[in-house]
Every structure is written in structure tokens, then in C-alpha cells.
Write an enzyme that holds these catalytic residues in place. Sequence first.
Site, PDB file in Angstrom:
ATOM      1  N   GLN A 220      52.221  32.968  23.921  1.00  0.00           N
ATOM      2  CA  GLN A 220      52.395  32.113  25.097  1.00  0.00           C
ATOM      3  C   GLN A 220      51.657  30.806  24.856  1.00  0.00           C
ATOM      4  OE1 GLN A 220      49.506  31.686  27.531  1.00  0.00           O
ATOM      5  NE2 GLN A 220      50.702  29.972  28.357  1.00  0.00           N
TER       6      GLN A 220
ATOM      7  N   TYR B 164      50.142  27.298  26.153  1.00  0.00           N
ATOM      8  CA  TYR B 164      49.791  26.263  27.111  1.00  0.00           C
ATOM      9  C   TYR B 164      49.893  24.960  26.329  1.00  0.00           C
ATOM     10  CZ  TYR B 164      48.219  29.238  30.968  1.00  0.00           C
ATOM     11  OH  TYR B 164      48.184  30.107  32.020  1.00  0.00           O
TER      12      TYR B 164
ATOM     13  N   ARG C  76      42.498  27.910  43.836  1.00  0.00           N
ATOM     14  CA  ARG C  76      42.263  29.342  44.066  1.00  0.00           C
ATOM     15  C   ARG C  76      40.956  29.508  44.826  1.00  0.00           C
ATOM     16  NH1 ARG C  76      43.918  30.801  37.820  1.00  0.00           N
ATOM     17  NH2 ARG C  76      45.994  29.903  37.962  1.00  0.00           N
TER      18      ARG C  76
ATOM     19  N   LYS D 289      58.517  29.817  30.782  1.00  0.00           N
ATOM     20  CA  LYS D 289      57.951  30.720  31.788  1.00  0.00           C
ATOM     21  C   LYS D 289      57.549  29.944  33.043  1.00  0.00           C
ATOM     22  CE  LYS D 289      54.244  34.196  32.291  1.00  0.00           C
ATOM     23  NZ  LYS D 289      53.147  33.631  33.063  1.00  0.00           N
TER      24      LYS D 289
ATOM     25  N   ARG E  31      49.531  32.633  41.596  1.00  0.00           N
ATOM     26  CA  ARG E  31      48.245  31.972  41.321  1.00  0.00           C
ATOM     27  C   ARG E  31      48.316  30.451  41.367  1.00  0.00           C
ATOM     28  NH1 ARG E  31      44.768  35.474  38.830  1.00  0.00           N
ATOM     29  NH2 ARG E  31      43.890  34.127  37.231  1.00  0.00           N
TER      30      ARG E  31
ATOM     31  N   ASP F  45      58.554  38.433  35.839  1.00  0.00           N
ATOM     32  CA  ASP F  45      57.270  39.016  36.247  1.00  0.00           C
ATOM     33  C   ASP F  45      56.873  38.494  37.617  1.00  0.00           C
ATOM     34  OD1 ASP F  45      55.542  36.685  36.209  1.00  0.00           O
ATOM     35  OD2 ASP F  45      55.140  36.993  34.081  1.00  0.00           O
ATOM     36  N   SER F  46      55.782  38.999  38.107  1.00  0.00           N
ATOM     37  CA  SER F  46      55.151  38.663  39.390  1.00  0.00           C
ATOM     38  C   SER F  46      55.465  39.732  40.431  1.00  0.00           C
ATOM     39  CB  SER F  46      55.535  37.266  39.902  1.00  0.00           C
ATOM     40  OG  SER F  46      55.078  36.272  38.991  1.00  0.00           O
ATOM     41  N   GLY F  47      54.617  40.734  40.468  1.00  0.00           N
ATOM     42  CA  GLY F  47      54.740  41.780  41.473  1.00  0.00           C
ATOM     43  C   GLY F  47      55.143  43.138  40.920  1.00  0.00           C
TER      44      GLY F  47
ATOM     45  N   ARG G 258      54.580  46.549  39.792  1.00  0.00           N
ATOM     46  CA  ARG G 258      53.459  47.479  39.913  1.00  0.00           C
ATOM     47  C   ARG G 258      53.799  48.888  39.453  1.00  0.00           C
ATOM     48  NH1 ARG G 258      51.574  43.455  39.836  1.00  0.00           N
ATOM     49  NH2 ARG G 258      50.508  42.224  41.422  1.00  0.00           N
TER      50      ARG G 258
ATOM     51  N   ARG H 262      48.904  42.309  36.225  1.00  0.00           N
ATOM     52  CA  ARG H 262      47.623  42.806  36.733  1.00  0.00           C
ATOM     53  C   ARG H 262      47.392  44.304  36.497  1.00  0.00           C
ATOM     54  NH1 ARG H 262      48.835  38.618  40.687  1.00  0.00           N
ATOM     55  NH2 ARG H 262      47.120  37.133  40.926  1.00  0.00           N
TER      56      ARG H 262
END
Length: 387
Positions: A151, A153, A188, A261, A288, A316-318, A320, A340
Site C-alpha cells: 500500500q 502513501y 480524529r 483505495k 477515519r 473494506d470498512s466494517g 467483522r 480492525r
Amino acid sequence: MKNPGADRQQEVYGQGMLMGETPDIPPNFEELEQRALEAMSDEAFAYVKGGAGSEDTVSENRRAFRKHRIVPRMMRGVAERDLSTEVLGQELPAPVVLAPIGVQSIIHEDGELGAAEAARDVGVPMCLSSASSETLEDVSEELGETPKWFQLYWSKNRDVAASFVSRAEDAGYEALVVTLDTPMMGWRERDVSHGYLPFLDGEGVANYLSDPAFRDLLTDPPEENLDAALSEFLDVFGDASLTWDDLDWLTDQTDLPVVLKGILHPDDARKAVEKGAEGVVVSNHGGRQVDNAIGALDALPGIVDEIGDDADVLFDSGIRRGADAIVALALGADTVLLGRPYAYGLALDGAEGVREVLKNFLADLDLTLALTGHTTVDDLDRDIFAE
Ligand code: FNR
């Protein structure tokens, strides 16, 4: 990967019933998160759990899943399942990849090497963050033959950005996942109230401090003047001036497939394809970056409809649990990225914690696939839903 659910059930129920041993790592996400809270420093836990602003986007990511109800189908011969799938022209053992999560040294001393060890053992690909606490070369070595993506940046300093890309290629990473949603950190509140930014502690900057192009920017090497190096890191970390036309420069730097992404709008997804991306990750960075944003899952179907025939759509995002992956795959995602949950596994028991989380997740995914009446990931489509 074949029938991992059956193996895992046998393992946990066998240990429980024959040896009286229950799992150290809770299979329940909410309990996992609670236990991680107890295992980590207040600052580190806040950094991992936290989201932008009121954290409404974090909640919305979960709310979006509840709108989709699966209608299980019966008598469809689901004894043999195969979770493997193809993404970016690569064969993945299952439609699950470890999401890039930076600064894992604040989570557990095993850090990214621990996550990589678990990924390798379980056979789940890993996407390594630019902001890792171990160098991309060391993590690649730990992953061995496990599929690995890097990934990026995209640094404001083009020499640093180009150097990261060529190091990732040299180290054997097979895709470049360029995160577009973080040219700067979101607001944040948890981190602000702690006055906490792990990079200023020298965490999550291993790729920078070891990078020849980054080191060229410094008057003194980081070993002699860390504070100056960290200040330079903050200066060059992101580039908020980027526009779509800049992507031509990036795609010229590499032969690796490029995945963008942080895509949430179909028009941006179309732009990504026009600029040569082979895939996008539909993601809001786990809530975030932007408060009051659309739940990532709500953005998925429109993006699949727009570019699904032309590029791969990752999500992604959520995510679980297994059923979350089933929902995203049925809406058209080619694979999901797990975030997470594995970070919390790492917090509790390093590499072993990540291994357990992954094994549980794959078991749940496999069993839910079977119980909805399917044997492969490619069988899933929107017909599984009640609406
Ligand atoms: C992230 N994420 C992230 N993304 C990225 O592209 N580069 C990074 O370095 C990081 N770092 C990072 C740290 C932490 C602590 C978290 C929680 C997340 C975002 C990550 O890749 C993914 O998009 C989210 O984790 C998905 O949300 P959930 O499912 O974890 O809530």
C-alpha cells in the site's frame, strides 16, 4: 482453501469437549475489541478504534450491513466448498486480504512481522502499509510465498514515492494499492484529546528512515537526529495537491497492477479505470477520514455497476464476520479486506492472536457460504438478498 469451517469447528469443539480448553481469543468481535482495550495503552487503543469527528461514519459502516438480509437456500449440495478466487489476475486462497494497517508496533511488539507470520501460516494475503514499523523488505521475507501487496502513501516528494514503488517491486510485492483518501490525516477527536500521533514517537516510519531517497532529504542521518527526520516525514508524507492527471506519472513508475483505495463515488471509479487502475478498493478508511460519510457498503453496488466489467472491485470498512464478507461479495466485491479485527487479535496475542482471528473468520465465512446454499465465492450474487 477447502472447507475451513469444518476443520475449525472440529478443532475448537474437540479442545473444549475433550480437553476442557476454551479459546484465548474471543470469537465475538465486540468482546475481542473490549479485551484489546485492556491489552493496549489508552493512546494506542484510541488510535486503532477511533474515527473522524463524531465517529458517525464508523457506525454507518455497520448500519449499512444491516439493510441487507440474506435468504438462505436449501438442498443445493454444499458438502464441498472451495473459497479460492481470482483477483488482479492472481489466485487467492480465499476472498480475504489483510488490510493495510500502519504502525502495528503500537498494537503489539510482534508488529507487522507478527501479522505477516499469521498471514503466511493461514494462507491469507497481506497488504502492507507504507506506514509500517518494519521495513517492507523484512515483511516480504516473513511472508515468503504468501501473496503480498504494497500500500502506497504517495509522498509529496516524488523521489521518495518512486523509491517506495521500486523497493516494493524489488521485494516481490505483486500489486500497488495506492491510498487516495489520506493526503492528510482526518480530524480524529480521540487522538487530538490525547495529543497523540504515533509517528512522532518514531513508530510506523521504518520504510521512510530506511529509504535512500528520504535519507537524501536529511542533513543528518536519522540515527543522529531522529527529531529532524520525523519532522521531514511529516512534511513529505502526503500530497494534497494531487489530481487525476498525476496518476500517469505513477503508472509510468511500475509494471505492477495499480489499485486505488478509498473510492466511494462511481465517477471516481470510472476515472480510476480510465487512468489505468486494474482495481479499486471501495473504502472510507474505516471511518477515519470523513465524518458523516456514506457507509462504504452503500457505495459498493453503484461502483460495481459502473466498473465491475472493466476492473476488480475490492471492499473494506466494517467487515467483522463471515456473513459481512458474504454480503459484500454478493453485492459484487471480488474480495474483502479485513481491518480492525486482526489488529485486535494482534493486540491480544501477537502473531498467534492474528492467526486465531483469521481462522475464525475463514470458518465463519465458509460455513455461512455453505448454509446460504453456495459452494464457491463466484456463485454469490444479489439474488441471495430478500429485497
Ligand atoms: C488503517 N487503515 C489504513 N489504510 C491504509 O491505506 N494505510 C494505512 O496505513 C492504514 N492504517 C490504518 C491504521 C489503523 C489503526 C486502522 C484501523 C486502519 C485503513 C484500513 O486499511 C481499512 O481501510 C480499514 O481498517 C477498514 O475499516 P475496518 O473494517 O477496520 O473498520
